[in-house]
Write a protein that holds these residues in place. Structure first.
Motif, PDB file in Angstrom:
ATOM      1  N   THR A   1     116.987 -30.595 -42.861  1.00 43.42           N
ATOM      2  CA  THR A   1     117.947 -30.135 -41.856  1.00 43.42           C
ATOM      3  C   THR A   1     117.352 -28.986 -41.042  1.00 43.42           C
ATOM      4  O   THR A   1     117.501 -28.922 -39.814  1.00 43.42           O
ATOM      5  CB  THR A   1     119.258 -29.694 -42.521  1.00 43.42           C
TER       6      THR A   1
ATOM      7  N   CYS B   1     117.290 -32.207 -48.578  1.00 38.69           N
ATOM      8  CA  CYS B   1     118.210 -32.269 -47.436  1.00 38.69           C
ATOM      9  C   CYS B   1     118.279 -30.930 -46.707  1.00 38.69           C
ATOM     10  O   CYS B   1     118.351 -30.890 -45.462  1.00 38.69           O
ATOM     11  CB  CYS B   1     119.600 -32.695 -47.907  1.00 38.69           C
TER      12      CYS B   1
ATOM     13  N   LEU C   1     119.853 -40.170 -47.262  1.00 37.89           N
ATOM     14  CA  LEU C   1     119.454 -39.257 -48.340  1.00 37.89           C
ATOM     15  C   LEU C   1     120.669 -38.676 -49.048  1.00 37.89           C
ATOM     16  O   LEU C   1     120.664 -38.515 -50.281  1.00 37.89           O
ATOM     17  CB  LEU C   1     118.585 -38.133 -47.766  1.00 37.89           C
ATOM     18  N   LEU C   2     121.693 -38.362 -48.296  1.00 32.12           N
ATOM     19  CA  LEU C   2     122.916 -37.846 -48.915  1.00 32.12           C
ATOM     20  C   LEU C   2     123.582 -38.911 -49.790  1.00 32.12           C
ATOM     21  O   LEU C   2     124.197 -38.587 -50.814  1.00 32.12           O
ATOM     22  CB  LEU C   2     123.884 -37.365 -47.835  1.00 32.12           C
TER      23      LEU C   2
ATOM     24  N   THR D   1     109.494 -34.544 -50.983  1.00 36.37           N
ATOM     25  CA  THR D   1     110.129 -34.930 -49.726  1.00 36.37           C
ATOM     26  C   THR D   1     109.428 -36.135 -49.112  1.00 36.37           C
ATOM     27  O   THR D   1     110.076 -37.089 -48.662  1.00 36.37           O
ATOM     28  CB  THR D   1     110.112 -33.753 -48.735  1.00 36.37           C
TER      29      THR D   1
ATOM     30  N   LEU E   1     119.322 -38.571 -42.722  1.00 34.52           N
ATOM     31  CA  LEU E   1     120.025 -37.626 -43.581  1.00 34.52           C
ATOM     32  C   LEU E   1     121.174 -38.306 -44.322  1.00 34.52           C
ATOM     33  O   LEU E   1     121.401 -38.045 -45.512  1.00 34.52           O
ATOM     34  CB  LEU E   1     120.551 -36.456 -42.747  1.00 34.52           C
TER      35      LEU E   1
ATOM     36  N   ARG F   1     121.742 -38.743 -52.932  1.00 36.30           N
ATOM     37  CA  ARG F   1     122.164 -37.544 -53.644  1.00 36.30           C
ATOM     38  C   ARG F   1     123.496 -37.782 -54.361  1.00 36.30           C
ATOM     39  O   ARG F   1     123.680 -37.358 -55.510  1.00 36.30           O
ATOM     40  CB  ARG F   1     122.298 -36.390 -52.648  1.00 36.30           C
TER      41      ARG F   1
ATOM     42  N   ASP G   1     119.045 -31.983 -53.096  1.00 36.58           N
ATOM     43  CA  ASP G   1     119.672 -30.842 -52.424  1.00 36.58           C
ATOM     44  C   ASP G   1     118.634 -30.072 -51.614  1.00 36.58           C
ATOM     45  O   ASP G   1     118.851 -29.732 -50.438  1.00 36.58           O
ATOM     46  CB  ASP G   1     120.309 -29.903 -53.457  1.00 36.58           C
TER      47      ASP G   1
END
Length: 320
Positions: free
Chosen positions: A122, A118, A143-144, A265, A140, A147, A115
């Motif tokens: 962003t 991201c 990565l989501l 990260t 992204l 998640r 969380d």
């Protein structure tokens, strides 16, 4: 068996979430004051953090409720630190509970880290060239996806017996007692975590590696939580020093948190490139640029850490 019957049977087998009522907790949370024993303070802390878990479990893991998983992670940490102060009253159960809380914190942390990652990426993407935005979208999205997988692991664990047994064991600790004994001593509460902090500060000062700063962050958290408890049992004069120490610890903890975020990260971005061969060359290039930014942020933060660490060392020695 029809599909509707199968769904109905599955739903009846799924246990209802545990609540304060089903666990037998009192309507009002357990409290402990200045004259209470250390065990009473530990039980009160476990009670408080158990109620956080019960509140947040319904939405933990959901993409639209990122704060829930964060609060579950913090609650598991606070309860672990409190149980680690057990003077022997709770006994072996305290160590077993700490291990189970570490398991839960790990599940929540797997979601929470992504969380934060991201969110930060962003924000970092705001000044990327417009031509790079589709490639950033690829990064992204991957990565989501990670998640979502981490959230699924957490969500599947919450209805299961291991998690329910953890809540039941926490309730048993919270409800036991009262523990009659000498009032908790602020100095005694602070002694062990402060010694560990000083040892880690010395190690980090000699060899300031990323791993060393992360280890220091853990020690700082423990000092902060111990100081918060000590502040509740200290007299007015001593409380002022402890309050100042708590603020200094929080400031260093946040700085170390930013530092660790860059480490995590970078690790996720590198892993993403290694495990997603379908990423376009443009997406790999954007991931590389984002890694460079993490390194630059970390280097800037590294320059601030020695002074902030020195401030906390001074605060702990003054509060002793």
């Amino acid at each position: 068996m029809t599909a509707a019957t199968a769904m109905s049977t599955a739903s009846t087998r799924r246990p209802r979430p545990l609540t304060t009522e089903s666990l037998g907790l009192l309507a009002e949370g357990r409290t402990a004051g200045r004259g209470s024993s250390l065990a009473e303070h530990i039980r009160a802390t476990v009670d408080t953090q158990l109620r956080v878990l019960l509140t947040e479990q319904a939405t933990a893991g959901r993409a639209d409720s990122p704060e829930s998983v964060h609060q579950m992670r913090v609650a598991s940490r606070r309860a672990r630190v409190a149980l680690g102060m057990d003077p022997g009253v709770i006994g072996a159960e305290a160590q077993r509970l700490r291990a189970e809380l570490a398991w839960l914190g790990g599940l929540a942390g797997g979601v929470r880290d992504l969380d934060v990652l991201c969110e930060h990426l962003t924000a970092d993407s705001a000044d990327l060239p417009e031509t790079d935005l589709p490639a950033f979208g690829e990064v992204l999205a991957a990565l989501l996806e990670s998640r979502a997988k981490a959230a699924s692991v957490l969500e599947r664990a919450l209805p299961r017996q291991r998690y329910r047994s953890l809540l039941q064991a926490m309730a048993a600790v919270a409800l036991a007692g009262p523990d009659l004994g000498a009032p908790a001593d602020p100095a005694a509460l602070m002694a062990k975590p402060v010694r560990a902090l000083h040892k880690q500060l010395a190690a980090s000062g000699r060899s300031p590696s990323d791993e060393g700063w992360h280890a220091l962050r853990i020690k700082v958290k423990r000092v902060r939580y111990a100081a918060e408890l000590a502040g509740r049992v200290a007299g007015p004069k001593k409380r002022a020093d402890i309050t100042a120490l708590t603020g200094t610890a929080k400031a260093l903890q946040e700085l170390l948190g930013e530092f660790q975020d860059t480490v995590v990260t970078e690790e996720h971005l590198r892993d993403l490139v290694a495990t997603h061969p379908d990423l376009s060359p443009a997406a790999v290039l954007v991931a590389g640029r984002l890694v460079e930014r993490q390194v630059a942020k970390r280097n800037a933060l590294r320059e601030r850490l020695p002074a902030a660490s020195g401030d906390l060392y001074s605060a702990t020695t003054h509060a002793e």
